[in-house]
Scaffold this motif. Structure first.
Motif, PDB file in Angstrom:
ATOM      1  N   LEU A  47      13.718  -7.604  -8.040  1.00  0.00           N
ATOM      2  CA  LEU A  47      12.986  -6.347  -7.867  1.00  0.00           C
ATOM      3  C   LEU A  47      11.894  -6.553  -6.823  1.00  0.00           C
ATOM      4  O   LEU A  47      11.278  -7.621  -6.760  1.00  0.00           O
ATOM      5  CB  LEU A  47      12.369  -5.900  -9.193  1.00  0.00           C
ATOM      6  CG  LEU A  47      13.348  -5.655 -10.339  1.00  0.00           C
ATOM      7  CD1 LEU A  47      12.587  -5.288 -11.616  1.00  0.00           C
ATOM      8  CD2 LEU A  47      14.348  -4.563  -9.978  1.00  0.00           C
ATOM      9  N   ALA A  48      11.652  -5.535  -6.029  1.00  0.00           N
ATOM     10  CA  ALA A  48      10.621  -5.611  -4.999  1.00  0.00           C
ATOM     11  C   ALA A  48       9.230  -5.617  -5.642  1.00  0.00           C
ATOM     12  O   ALA A  48       8.994  -4.909  -6.629  1.00  0.00           O
ATOM     13  CB  ALA A  48      10.749  -4.430  -4.045  1.00  0.00           C
ATOM     14  N   LEU A  49       8.346  -6.416  -5.084  1.00  0.00           N
ATOM     15  CA  LEU A  49       6.993  -6.511  -5.623  1.00  0.00           C
ATOM     16  C   LEU A  49       6.292  -5.148  -5.688  1.00  0.00           C
ATOM     17  O   LEU A  49       5.657  -4.839  -6.709  1.00  0.00           O
ATOM     18  CB  LEU A  49       6.166  -7.529  -4.834  1.00  0.00           C
ATOM     19  CG  LEU A  49       4.794  -7.853  -5.399  1.00  0.00           C
ATOM     20  CD1 LEU A  49       4.865  -8.346  -6.837  1.00  0.00           C
ATOM     21  CD2 LEU A  49       4.098  -8.887  -4.515  1.00  0.00           C
ATOM     22  N   PRO A  50       6.367  -4.298  -4.658  1.00  0.00           N
ATOM     23  CA  PRO A  50       5.720  -2.981  -4.794  1.00  0.00           C
ATOM     24  C   PRO A  50       6.239  -2.187  -5.990  1.00  0.00           C
ATOM     25  O   PRO A  50       5.463  -1.523  -6.684  1.00  0.00           O
ATOM     26  CB  PRO A  50       6.046  -2.282  -3.474  1.00  0.00           C
ATOM     27  CG  PRO A  50       6.257  -3.391  -2.506  1.00  0.00           C
ATOM     28  CD  PRO A  50       6.913  -4.490  -3.311  1.00  0.00           C
ATOM     29  N   ASP A  51       7.538  -2.277  -6.251  1.00  0.00           N
ATOM     30  CA  ASP A  51       8.106  -1.524  -7.373  1.00  0.00           C
ATOM     31  C   ASP A  51       7.614  -2.055  -8.720  1.00  0.00           C
ATOM     32  O   ASP A  51       7.287  -1.266  -9.613  1.00  0.00           O
ATOM     33  CB  ASP A  51       9.631  -1.542  -7.323  1.00  0.00           C
ATOM     34  CG  ASP A  51      10.179  -0.771  -6.136  1.00  0.00           C
ATOM     35  OD1 ASP A  51       9.486   0.140  -5.638  1.00  0.00           O
ATOM     36  OD2 ASP A  51      11.303  -1.088  -5.702  1.00  0.00           O
ATOM     37  N   VAL A  52       7.548  -3.361  -8.888  1.00  0.00           N
ATOM     38  CA  VAL A  52       7.064  -3.881 -10.173  1.00  0.00           C
ATOM     39  C   VAL A  52       5.569  -3.613 -10.329  1.00  0.00           C
ATOM     40  O   VAL A  52       5.096  -3.417 -11.450  1.00  0.00           O
ATOM     41  CB  VAL A  52       7.407  -5.372 -10.407  1.00  0.00           C
ATOM     42  CG1 VAL A  52       8.907  -5.568 -10.550  1.00  0.00           C
ATOM     43  CG2 VAL A  52       6.821  -6.278  -9.374  1.00  0.00           C
ATOM     44  N   LEU A  53       4.821  -3.570  -9.236  1.00  0.00           N
ATOM     45  CA  LEU A  53       3.401  -3.214  -9.327  1.00  0.00           C
ATOM     46  C   LEU A  53       3.234  -1.759  -9.760  1.00  0.00           C
ATOM     47  O   LEU A  53       2.387  -1.450 -10.610  1.00  0.00           O
ATOM     48  CB  LEU A  53       2.687  -3.468  -8.004  1.00  0.00           C
ATOM     49  CG  LEU A  53       2.356  -4.927  -7.716  1.00  0.00           C
ATOM     50  CD1 LEU A  53       2.071  -5.145  -6.237  1.00  0.00           C
ATOM     51  CD2 LEU A  53       1.170  -5.383  -8.567  1.00  0.00           C
ATOM     52  N   ILE A  54       4.030  -0.866  -9.200  1.00  0.00           N
ATOM     53  CA  ILE A  54       3.974   0.541  -9.615  1.00  0.00           C
ATOM     54  C   ILE A  54       4.373   0.675 -11.081  1.00  0.00           C
ATOM     55  O   ILE A  54       3.700   1.367 -11.861  1.00  0.00           O
ATOM     56  CB  ILE A  54       4.868   1.409  -8.702  1.00  0.00           C
ATOM     57  CG1 ILE A  54       4.275   1.467  -7.289  1.00  0.00           C
ATOM     58  CG2 ILE A  54       5.046   2.813  -9.282  1.00  0.00           C
ATOM     59  CD1 ILE A  54       5.204   2.036  -6.234  1.00  0.00           C
ATOM     60  N   ALA A  55       5.435  -0.004 -11.484  1.00  0.00           N
ATOM     61  CA  ALA A  55       5.858   0.024 -12.887  1.00  0.00           C
ATOM     62  C   ALA A  55       4.764  -0.508 -13.799  1.00  0.00           C
ATOM     63  O   ALA A  55       4.507   0.045 -14.874  1.00  0.00           O
ATOM     64  CB  ALA A  55       7.142  -0.785 -13.061  1.00  0.00           C
ATOM     65  N   ALA A  56       4.111  -1.578 -13.374  1.00  0.00           N
ATOM     66  CA  ALA A  56       3.049  -2.172 -14.188  1.00  0.00           C
ATOM     67  C   ALA A  56       1.866  -1.224 -14.347  1.00  0.00           C
ATOM     68  O   ALA A  56       1.263  -1.149 -15.428  1.00  0.00           O
ATOM     69  CB  ALA A  56       2.594  -3.491 -13.571  1.00  0.00           C
TER      70      ALA A  56
END
Length: 127
Positions: A90-99
């Motif tokens: 998973l892309a880091l920006p996506d996991v940051l948004i999810a978090a």
């Protein structure tokens, strides 16, 4: 309910995509509010053309803003690691948004459902 908008939703709203506009209007009519975070804001401004600045500023200024903090960063790292062990990068920006969505108890609206496979997310797919 507060709905965190993924970058895809913000970009589609700014580009007046009919499906996204209908989704946002329906959510507002249902009494929901919208939010963004640092990652979405940065991604939107990174892709913005100069003549789009005013409309972009006006749209983003209407959204609640949720900060990233250590708890968000920790959760993002954990999400990325868990999904990597499952064989999905998973892309880091996506996991940051999810978090951000998970830490603050927000729903997440996205046009890229496959970027957010976490079952614990209250994910709202935007056509």
């Amino acid at each position: 309910m507060i709905i965190l908008l993924d970058t895809s939703v913000v970009v589609d709203a700014l580009n007046a995509r009919a499906g996204t506009r209908r989704f946002l209007q329906a959510q507002l009519h249902a009494g929901h509010a919208f939010a963004c975070c640092a990652i979405t804001t940065a991604e939107v401004y990174a892709g913005m053309r100069k003549h789009e600045a005013k409309a972009t500023d006006e749209f983003l200024d209407q959204l609640a803003y949720y900060e990233s903090n250590r708890a968000v960063a920790r959760r993002a790292g954990q999400l990325k690691a868990v999904w990597a062990r499952k064989g999905q990068t998973l892309a880091l920006p996506d996991v940051l948004i999810a978090a951000v969505a998970l830490e603050y108890g927000l729903a997440l609206a996205t046009g890229n459902r496959k970027h957010f496979p976490m079952p614990e997310l209250n994910l709202l797919a935007v056509a």
